[in-house]
Design a protein around this motif. Sequence first.
Motif, PDB file in Angstrom:
ATOM      1  N   ALA A 126       0.819  -1.216   0.000  1.00 42.99           N
ATOM      2  CA  ALA A 126       0.000   0.000   0.000  1.00 42.99           C
ATOM      3  C   ALA A 126       0.853   1.266   0.000  1.00 42.99           C
ATOM      4  CB  ALA A 126      -0.929  -0.004   1.207  1.00 42.99           C
ATOM      5  N   ASP A 127       2.052   1.190   0.580  1.00 45.60           N
ATOM      6  CA  ASP A 127       2.909   2.378   0.657  1.00 45.60           C
ATOM      7  C   ASP A 127       3.886   2.501  -0.523  1.00 45.60           C
ATOM      8  OD1 ASP A 127       4.498   0.221   1.354  1.00 45.60           O
ATOM      9  OD2 ASP A 127       5.487   1.244   3.024  1.00 45.60           O
ATOM     10  N   ALA A 128       3.665   1.722  -1.576  1.00 46.86           N
ATOM     11  CA  ALA A 128       4.550   1.762  -2.752  1.00 46.86           C
ATOM     12  C   ALA A 128       4.420   3.105  -3.463  1.00 46.86           C
ATOM     13  CB  ALA A 128       4.206   0.631  -3.704  1.00 46.86           C
ATOM     14  N   GLN A 129       5.519   3.562  -4.042  1.00 47.49           N
ATOM     15  CA  GLN A 129       5.503   4.784  -4.834  1.00 47.49           C
ATOM     16  C   GLN A 129       4.589   4.588  -6.043  1.00 47.49           C
ATOM     17  OE1 GLN A 129       7.123   7.754  -4.225  1.00 47.49           O
ATOM     18  NE2 GLN A 129       7.596   6.833  -2.248  1.00 47.49           N
ATOM     19  N   PRO A 130       3.812   5.611  -6.414  1.00 43.40           N
ATOM     20  CA  PRO A 130       2.889   5.460  -7.559  1.00 43.40           C
ATOM     21  C   PRO A 130       3.585   5.045  -8.860  1.00 43.40           C
ATOM     22  CG  PRO A 130       2.383   7.459  -6.332  1.00 43.40           C
ATOM     23  CD  PRO A 130       3.644   6.899  -5.747  1.00 43.40           C
ATOM     24  N   ASP A 131       4.778   5.591  -9.134  1.00 44.79           N
ATOM     25  CA  ASP A 131       5.487   5.207 -10.365  1.00 44.79           C
ATOM     26  C   ASP A 131       5.865   3.736 -10.361  1.00 44.79           C
ATOM     27  OD1 ASP A 131       5.293   7.718 -11.443  1.00 44.79           O
ATOM     28  OD2 ASP A 131       7.363   8.301 -10.967  1.00 44.79           O
ATOM     29  N   ASP A 132       6.311   3.243  -9.190  1.00 40.16           N
ATOM     30  CA  ASP A 132       6.709   1.839  -9.090  1.00 40.16           C
ATOM     31  C   ASP A 132       5.495   0.923  -9.247  1.00 40.16           C
ATOM     32  OD1 ASP A 132       9.286   2.729  -8.649  1.00 40.16           O
ATOM     33  OD2 ASP A 132       9.147   2.535  -6.469  1.00 40.16           O
ATOM     34  N   ALA A 133       4.389   1.287  -8.605  1.00 43.90           N
ATOM     35  CA  ALA A 133       3.176   0.468  -8.706  1.00 43.90           C
ATOM     36  C   ALA A 133       2.637   0.480 -10.140  1.00 43.90           C
ATOM     37  CB  ALA A 133       2.120   0.972  -7.726  1.00 43.90           C
ATOM     38  N   SER A 134       2.662   1.648 -10.796  1.00 44.30           N
ATOM     39  CA  SER A 134       2.150   1.703 -12.170  1.00 44.30           C
ATOM     40  C   SER A 134       3.028   0.882 -13.111  1.00 44.30           C
ATOM     41  CB  SER A 134       2.021   3.142 -12.654  1.00 44.30           C
ATOM     42  OG  SER A 134       3.281   3.735 -12.821  1.00 44.30           O
ATOM     43  N   HIS A 135       4.342   0.863 -12.864  1.00 46.28           N
ATOM     44  CA  HIS A 135       5.241   0.030 -13.659  1.00 46.28           C
ATOM     45  C   HIS A 135       4.871  -1.443 -13.489  1.00 46.28           C
ATOM     46  CE1 HIS A 135       9.573  -1.424 -14.537  1.00 46.28           C
ATOM     47  NE2 HIS A 135       8.831  -1.489 -15.600  1.00 46.28           N
ATOM     48  N   PHE A 136       4.612  -1.837 -12.262  1.00 47.73           N
ATOM     49  CA  PHE A 136       4.225  -3.216 -11.971  1.00 47.73           C
ATOM     50  C   PHE A 136       2.927  -3.573 -12.695  1.00 47.73           C
ATOM     51  CE2 PHE A 136       1.864  -6.288  -9.418  1.00 47.73           C
ATOM     52  CZ  PHE A 136       2.768  -7.326  -9.374  1.00 47.73           C
ATOM     53  N   TYR A 137       1.926  -2.687 -12.623  1.00 42.51           N
ATOM     54  CA  TYR A 137       0.647  -2.959 -13.278  1.00 42.51           C
ATOM     55  C   TYR A 137       0.780  -2.989 -14.800  1.00 42.51           C
ATOM     56  CZ  TYR A 137      -1.503  -2.359  -8.712  1.00 42.51           C
ATOM     57  OH  TYR A 137      -1.849  -2.499  -7.392  1.00 42.51           O
ATOM     58  N   THR A 138       1.694  -2.202 -15.339  1.00 39.24           N
ATOM     59  CA  THR A 138       1.931  -2.222 -16.780  1.00 39.24           C
ATOM     60  C   THR A 138       2.480  -3.584 -17.215  1.00 39.24           C
ATOM     61  OG1 THR A 138       2.341   0.147 -16.774  1.00 39.24           O
ATOM     62  CG2 THR A 138       3.161  -1.079 -18.665  1.00 39.24           C
ATOM     63  N   VAL A 139       3.365  -4.150 -16.401  1.00 40.69           N
ATOM     64  CA  VAL A 139       3.882  -5.487 -16.707  1.00 40.69           C
ATOM     65  C   VAL A 139       2.748  -6.504 -16.654  1.00 40.69           C
ATOM     66  CG1 VAL A 139       5.452  -7.313 -15.972  1.00 40.69           C
ATOM     67  CG2 VAL A 139       6.189  -4.956 -15.873  1.00 40.69           C
ATOM     68  N   ARG A 140       1.885  -6.381 -15.657  1.00 45.30           N
ATOM     69  CA  ARG A 140       0.741  -7.306 -15.573  1.00 45.30           C
ATOM     70  C   ARG A 140      -0.115  -7.210 -16.829  1.00 45.30           C
ATOM     71  NH1 ARG A 140      -0.801  -9.509  -9.939  1.00 45.30           N
ATOM     72  NH2 ARG A 140      -1.825 -10.923 -11.353  1.00 45.30           N
ATOM     73  N   ALA A 141      -0.350  -5.985 -17.308  1.00 53.31           N
ATOM     74  CA  ALA A 141      -1.152  -5.786 -18.519  1.00 53.31           C
ATOM     75  C   ALA A 141      -0.456  -6.399 -19.733  1.00 53.31           C
ATOM     76  CB  ALA A 141      -1.405  -4.298 -18.740  1.00 53.31           C
ATOM     77  N   THR A 142       0.853  -6.225 -19.816  1.00 56.78           N
ATOM     78  CA  THR A 142       1.623  -6.787 -20.930  1.00 56.78           C
ATOM     79  C   THR A 142       1.515  -8.312 -20.953  1.00 56.78           C
ATOM     80  OG1 THR A 142       3.171  -4.939 -20.865  1.00 56.78           O
ATOM     81  CG2 THR A 142       3.948  -6.956 -21.932  1.00 56.78           C
ATOM     82  N   VAL A 143       1.652  -8.923 -19.778  1.00 53.65           N
ATOM     83  CA  VAL A 143       1.587 -10.384 -19.689  1.00 53.65           C
ATOM     84  C   VAL A 143       0.182 -10.865 -20.036  1.00 53.65           C
ATOM     85  CG1 VAL A 143       1.792 -12.362 -18.133  1.00 53.65           C
ATOM     86  CG2 VAL A 143       3.504 -10.539 -18.085  1.00 53.65           C
ATOM     87  N   ALA A 144      -0.832 -10.178 -19.527  1.00 59.50           N
ATOM     88  CA  ALA A 144      -2.212 -10.567 -19.858  1.00 59.50           C
ATOM     89  C   ALA A 144      -2.440 -10.478 -21.364  1.00 59.50           C
ATOM     90  CB  ALA A 144      -3.196  -9.679 -19.107  1.00 59.50           C
ATOM     91  N   ALA A 145      -1.938  -9.425 -21.998  1.00 60.27           N
ATOM     92  CA  ALA A 145      -2.082  -9.287 -23.451  1.00 60.27           C
ATOM     93  C   ALA A 145      -1.337 -10.404 -24.182  1.00 60.27           C
ATOM     94  CB  ALA A 145      -1.581  -7.922 -23.904  1.00 60.27           C
ATOM     95  N   ASN A 146      -0.171 -10.783 -23.689  1.00 63.83           N
ATOM     96  CA  ASN A 146       0.566 -11.905 -24.286  1.00 63.83           C
ATOM     97  C   ASN A 146      -0.209 -13.206 -24.184  1.00 63.83           C
ATOM     98  OD1 ASN A 146       3.603 -11.605 -25.228  1.00 63.83           O
ATOM     99  ND2 ASN A 146       3.212 -10.039 -23.687  1.00 63.83           N
ATOM    100  N   LEU A 147      -1.010 -13.325 -23.140  1.00 63.86           N
ATOM    101  CA  LEU A 147      -1.857 -14.514 -22.963  1.00 63.86           C
ATOM    102  C   LEU A 147      -3.194 -14.360 -23.671  1.00 63.86           C
ATOM    103  CD1 LEU A 147      -1.050 -15.234 -19.219  1.00 63.86           C
ATOM    104  CD2 LEU A 147      -0.373 -16.629 -21.194  1.00 63.86           C
ATOM    105  N   ARG A 148      -3.336 -13.280 -24.428  1.00 65.48           N
ATOM    106  CA  ARG A 148      -4.521 -12.979 -25.237  1.00 65.48           C
ATOM    107  C   ARG A 148      -5.757 -12.681 -24.384  1.00 65.48           C
ATOM    108  NH1 ARG A 148      -2.149 -11.514 -29.408  1.00 65.48           N
ATOM    109  NH2 ARG A 148      -3.767 -12.004 -30.896  1.00 65.48           N
ATOM    110  N   ASP A 149      -5.549 -12.235 -23.139  1.00 62.63           N
ATOM    111  CA  ASP A 149      -6.643 -11.836 -22.264  1.00 62.63           C
ATOM    112  C   ASP A 149      -6.697 -10.307 -22.275  1.00 62.63           C
ATOM    113  OD1 ASP A 149      -8.537 -11.363 -20.340  1.00 62.63           O
ATOM    114  OD2 ASP A 149      -7.629 -12.682 -18.835  1.00 62.63           O
ATOM    115  N   PHE A 150      -7.292  -9.768 -23.322  1.00 64.41           N
ATOM    116  CA  PHE A 150      -7.282  -8.321 -23.525  1.00 64.41           C
ATOM    117  C   PHE A 150      -8.166  -7.584 -22.533  1.00 64.41           C
ATOM    118  CE2 PHE A 150      -6.271 -10.191 -27.726  1.00 64.41           C
ATOM    119  CZ  PHE A 150      -4.936  -9.803 -27.751  1.00 64.41           C
ATOM    120  N   THR A 151      -9.192  -8.243 -22.022  1.00 63.86           N
ATOM    121  CA  THR A 151     -10.038  -7.623 -21.005  1.00 63.86           C
ATOM    122  C   THR A 151      -9.232  -7.393 -19.725  1.00 63.86           C
ATOM    123  OG1 THR A 151     -11.970  -8.733 -21.941  1.00 63.86           O
ATOM    124  CG2 THR A 151     -12.189  -7.843 -19.694  1.00 63.86           C
TER     125      THR A 151
END
Length: 157
Positions: A126-151
């Motif tokens: 919860a206390d993570a820096q916003p830039d670090d957390a957004s970077h993490f979520y971007t990776v999650r989105a990239t991996v989901a897209a690689n798995l063809r889960d665009f939603t």
Amino acid sequence: MPEQTQTLVGGTARGSSPRAGLIAIPPEALARIQSLYDAGLCLQGYAESQALGPLKQWSGAAAQVLAGRLASNLGGYRVSHMLHWLAFRSEPRHPDCAAYRAYALLQRRGPLATWEFLERYGEPPADAQPDDASHFYTVRATVAANLRDFTAAREWL
């Protein structure tokens, strides 16, 4: 091995320990190199980093993440993966370290292994820096897209 490449990978002979003689990088030096990196001047950032010692010997998660980013942008992918792995090992709950570990897994083992890693990691603290957390979520989105889960990818963005 060219002199510049040998310096990038630590300048150590095969079989010797690249972790011997770790170097603590001052925050002001990291800030200078980070600003060069952010401006797209990776080669100049690398040149400045050499006054501090080989990238392989940098210690501390923030320094290792930056050193890994420099190495990757200059073609030192194995060094980059090693530095990001070490950064993650030293600070496993830091979302930026986890994000770079995930990128390395994605390149080496594919999206399924990366998704499993991200699921084990869970949510950033919860206390993570916003830039670090957004970077993490971007990776999650990239991996989901690689798995063809665009939603799911759209939800992580």
